[in-house]
Design a protein around this motif. Structure first.
Motif, short mmCIF file in Angstrom:
data_model
loop_
_atom_site.label_atom_id
_atom_site.label_comp_id
_atom_site.label_asym_id
_atom_site.label_seq_id
_atom_site.Cartn_x
_atom_site.Cartn_y
_atom_site.Cartn_z
N ALA A 81 55.43 39.95 76.92
CA ALA A 81 54.45 39.53 77.92
C ALA A 81 53.29 40.52 77.99
CB ALA A 81 55.12 39.40 79.29
N GLU A 82 53.61 41.79 78.00
CA GLU A 82 52.56 42.82 78.05
C GLU A 82 51.66 42.77 76.82
OE1 GLU A 82 52.51 45.87 80.83
OE2 GLU A 82 52.49 43.72 81.28
N MET A 83 52.24 42.48 75.66
CA MET A 83 51.43 42.39 74.45
C MET A 83 50.42 41.24 74.55
SD MET A 83 54.31 43.22 71.51
CE MET A 83 53.14 43.26 70.12
N TYR A 84 50.88 40.09 75.04
CA TYR A 84 49.96 38.96 75.18
C TYR A 84 48.95 39.20 76.30
CZ TYR A 84 52.46 35.93 71.92
OH TYR A 84 53.00 35.39 70.78
N ASP A 93 46.25 36.33 75.61
CA ASP A 93 46.63 34.99 76.06
C ASP A 93 47.38 35.17 77.36
OD1 ASP A 93 47.70 32.47 76.52
OD2 ASP A 93 48.00 32.05 74.39
N ARG A 94 46.66 35.16 78.46
CA ARG A 94 47.28 35.50 79.74
C ARG A 94 48.17 34.41 80.28
NH1 ARG A 94 43.32 39.70 83.00
NH2 ARG A 94 43.56 41.33 81.42
N ALA A 95 47.89 33.18 79.94
CA ALA A 95 48.80 32.11 80.36
C ALA A 95 50.15 32.27 79.67
CB ALA A 95 48.18 30.75 80.05
N LEU A 96 50.14 32.55 78.38
CA LEU A 96 51.38 32.75 77.65
C LEU A 96 52.09 34.02 78.11
CD1 LEU A 96 53.28 31.72 75.47
CD2 LEU A 96 51.90 32.95 73.77
N ALA A 97 51.30 35.05 78.44
CA ALA A 97 51.88 36.28 78.97
C ALA A 97 52.65 35.99 80.25
CB ALA A 97 50.79 37.32 79.24
N TYR A 98 52.07 35.18 81.13
CA TYR A 98 52.79 34.83 82.36
C TYR A 98 54.08 34.10 82.05
CZ TYR A 98 54.16 32.78 86.74
OH TYR A 98 54.91 32.42 87.83
N ALA A 99 54.03 33.18 81.10
CA ALA A 99 55.23 32.42 80.74
C ALA A 99 56.35 33.36 80.29
CB ALA A 99 54.89 31.42 79.64
N TRP A 100 56.00 34.37 79.50
CA TRP A 100 57.01 35.32 79.04
C TRP A 100 57.52 36.20 80.17
CZ3 TRP A 100 60.00 35.72 74.95
CH2 TRP A 100 59.64 35.03 73.78
N ARG A 116 55.24 39.91 87.25
CA ARG A 116 54.96 38.48 87.15
C ARG A 116 54.03 38.02 88.28
NH1 ARG A 116 59.53 34.28 88.74
NH2 ARG A 116 58.74 34.95 90.77
N GLU A 117 54.29 38.48 89.50
CA GLU A 117 53.45 38.08 90.62
C GLU A 117 52.04 38.64 90.48
OE1 GLU A 117 54.56 35.74 92.82
OE2 GLU A 117 56.08 35.79 91.24
N GLY A 118 51.92 39.84 89.90
CA GLY A 118 50.60 40.39 89.64
C GLY A 118 49.83 39.57 88.62
N TYR A 119 50.52 39.13 87.59
CA TYR A 119 49.91 38.23 86.61
C TYR A 119 49.38 36.97 87.31
CZ TYR A 119 51.97 40.45 82.35
OH TYR A 119 52.31 41.28 81.32
N TRP A 120 50.25 36.37 88.12
CA TRP A 120 49.88 35.10 88.75
C TRP A 120 48.62 35.24 89.59
CZ3 TRP A 120 51.26 30.27 87.89
CH2 TRP A 120 50.98 29.30 88.86
N ASP A 130 48.08 25.98 82.81
CA ASP A 130 48.45 26.20 81.41
C ASP A 130 49.74 27.01 81.30
OD1 ASP A 130 48.16 26.11 78.62
OD2 ASP A 130 46.93 27.93 78.58
N ALA A 131 49.84 28.04 82.13
CA ALA A 131 51.04 28.90 82.11
C ALA A 131 52.29 28.11 82.47
CB ALA A 131 50.85 30.06 83.08
N LEU A 132 52.21 27.29 83.48
CA LEU A 132 53.38 26.51 83.90
C LEU A 132 53.77 25.49 82.85
CD1 LEU A 132 52.51 25.93 87.68
CD2 LEU A 132 54.15 27.57 86.71
N GLU A 133 52.77 24.87 82.23
CA GLU A 133 53.07 23.88 81.19
C GLU A 133 53.69 24.52 79.97
OE1 GLU A 133 50.71 20.59 78.42
OE2 GLU A 133 49.73 21.44 80.19
N ARG A 134 53.11 25.60 79.47
CA ARG A 134 53.61 26.26 78.26
C ARG A 134 54.89 27.03 78.53
NH1 ARG A 134 48.46 29.49 76.45
NH2 ARG A 134 49.61 29.87 74.52
#
Length: 238
Positions: A81-84, A93-100, A116-120, A130-134
């Motif tokens: 997640a941190e890498m994305y 890819d911050r949406a994918l980062a959130y998913a991870w 995770r909450e900070g990402y959101w 996008d994050a929720l879908e992916r």
């Protein structure tokens, strides 16, 4: 924003080899033989991924960390997640980062949940959708419902090889490490040390992981190490 990732990399080693946590909540480095790691692909591939990351071989790191993640390794999922999120070796890819990070926080480990909450909060509405879908695909492949049984199958298979042998029970075994910290030292391990329940019985193994990661990372890394990674982050280095 990069401090958690740096701390994770430090702790990926510290939890194996240093007294960073209580004795009952650590993995004895003496057991980390080639055979042990073959039976614990979560640990094996996290360690390989961290080595590649430290060499700045980010393509290999991502592949190896995803292998660890496939067996339910939450620290590996968080580093991915941190890498994305930071675009470390991959396009940002911050949406994918959130998913991870959402999958990494599945067991409610404190720092992954906070991250995770900070990402959101940092995502806009389109990124959130996008994050929720992916995230459904990430959860379907790497979530505990599928990842834990993969590792449990390997643990049970390897234990059957021992308990089903002529030895009878692990207390009769003497382990002579060919790899790991004891390799070449002439020292040995008792079978009951190497095959301690917290390493091999799935329920106890997950309890050990919870003990390792449920508490905040802050305070479990020596001050010098934490200052070092902060300085590195401040300088813009990965």
């Amino acid at each position: 924003m990069r401090i958690l990732g740096c701390c994770l990399l430090v702790l990926a080693w510290a939890l194996f080899s240093a007294p960073a946590v209580a004795q009952e909540a650590r993995i004895d480095p003496a057991v980390l033989t080639e055979g042990f790691l073959a039976a614990h692909p979560d640990l094996r591939w996290r360690a390989e991924g961290v080595r590649s990351y430290e060499r700045k071989d980010y393509a290999s790191a991502l592949t190896e960390l995803k292998r660890a993640a496939y067996y339910g390794d939450k620290p590996a999922q968080a580093i991915i997640a941190e890498m994305y999120w930071g675009g470390i070796g991959v396009p940002t890819d911050r949406a994918l980062a959130y998913a991870w990070m959402d999958v990494a926080a599945e067991r409610l480990y404190h720092d992954f949940l906070v991250r995770r909450e900070g990402y959101w909060r940092a995502l806009d509405e389109a990124q959130r959708r996008d994050a929720l879908e992916r995230g459904q695909a990430v959860l379907a492949e790497y979530g505990d419902d599928v990842a834990k049984p993969r590792l449990e199958k390997i643990l049970k298979r390897e234990m059957r090889r021992v308990t089903g042998s002529r030895v009878g029970f692990v207390g009769n075994l003497t382990i002579i490490p060919n790899t790991g910290p004891l390799a070449g030292t002439g020292m040995t391990l008792r079978g009951d040390e190497y095959y301690a329940p917290q390493y091999w019985q799935p329920e106890k193994y997950w309890q050990l992981q919870d003990a390792l990661w449920k508490a905040p990372l802050k305070g479990r890394v020596r001050v010098g190490e934490l200052e070092s990674v902060e300085s590195k982050a401040a300088s813009g280095k990965p």
